[in-house]
Design an enzyme around this catalytic site. Structure first.
Site, short mmCIF file in Angstrom:
data_model
loop_
_atom_site.label_atom_id
_atom_site.label_comp_id
_atom_site.label_asym_id
_atom_site.label_seq_id
_atom_site.Cartn_x
_atom_site.Cartn_y
_atom_site.Cartn_z
N CYS A 45 0.84 -1.21 0.00
CA CYS A 45 0.00 0.00 0.00
C CYS A 45 0.86 1.25 0.00
O CYS A 45 0.54 2.25 -0.65
CB CYS A 45 -0.89 0.04 1.24
SG CYS A 45 -1.96 -1.37 1.39
C1 BEZ Z 1 0.60 -4.82 1.85
O1 BEZ Z 1 -0.05 -3.83 1.60
O2 BEZ Z 1 1.81 -4.81 1.82
C2 BEZ Z 1 -0.09 -6.11 2.15
C3 BEZ Z 1 -1.33 -6.11 2.78
C4 BEZ Z 1 -1.93 -7.31 3.07
C5 BEZ Z 1 -1.33 -8.51 2.72
C6 BEZ Z 1 -0.10 -8.50 2.07
C7 BEZ Z 1 0.52 -7.29 1.78
#
Ligand code: BEZ
Length: 211
Positions: A45
């Protein structure tokens, strides 16, 4: 009930990093992109938000308002925004909605219980000036989205909203387009006086219309 292409984008009111937002009032006849994040302080994100902030001039050029969303509180967003600026080289320059009750996520079916009961998947909604959903894409939490593709689709949506054309596979702005089947050859002669290349009677290729 799922939100489908052609449906009116559900309205909502929520806190964001840029204050309280009433969604329909906020988009106010513009195009909009609403995209969700599973959670604050997660690596994928962080990269997505930084890259989207870099693309802000491209969204502005197309008259598109961008809004991110995650199911965290607005106070948490502020700390994370500082990390995004530090690590991605661009500070957040669009609102990040704090959907801590999950109300918006539920309205937009961003929570897929068989994937995760409380976190959102990576949804992208492109909404037109008529507030109808024009595009919806869903990615799993572990796969970062391609925001260049989101821009490419917006180029296609804005072109096809104006002209009776469709865009072929892997089309990019400036490339040839297709006359839609609903336009007869007779009508096409008026609309496209320069003519077209009829690869098949149903596959009529023309240069991208200007304007
Ligand atoms: C991320 O945003 O890095 C993420 C969120 C949930 C699961 C795996 C990665």
């Amino acid at each position: 009930m799922a939100i489908l292409i052609g449906d009116t984008a559900p309205d909502f009111e929520a806190d964001s990093t840029e204050g309280r937002i009433k969604f329909h009032d906020y988009i106010d006849g513009s195009w909009a992109v609403l995209f969700s994040h599973p959670k604050n302080y997660t690596p994928v994100c962080t990269t997505e938000l930084g890259y989207t902030a870099k693309l802000k001039p491209e969204f502005d050029k197309r008259g598109v308002k961008v809004l991110g969303l995650s199911v965290d509180k607005v106070e948490d967003h502020a700390g994370w925004a500082a990390d995004i600026a530090e690590t991605q080289g661009t500070a957040l320059n669009f609102p990040l909605i704090a959907d801590s009750t999950g109300e918006v996520a539920r309205k937009y079916d961003m929570i897929h219980p068989n994937a995760d009961n409380s976190l959102t998947v990576r949804s992208v909604f492109v909404i037109g000036p008529d507030k109808k959903v024009k595009l919806k894409i869903e990615y799993p939490a572990s796969t970062g989205r391609n925001f260049d593709e989101v821009l490419r689709v917006i180029d296609s949506l804005q072109l096809t909203a104006k002209h009776q054309v469709a865009t072929p596979v892997n089309w990019k702005d400036g490339e040839d387009v297709i006359i839609v089947p609903a336009v007869s050859d007779e009508a096409a002669r008026e609309k496209f006086p320069g003519g077209w290349n009829a690869v098949k009677p149903y596959l009529r290729i023309v240069p991208q219309p200007k304007g």
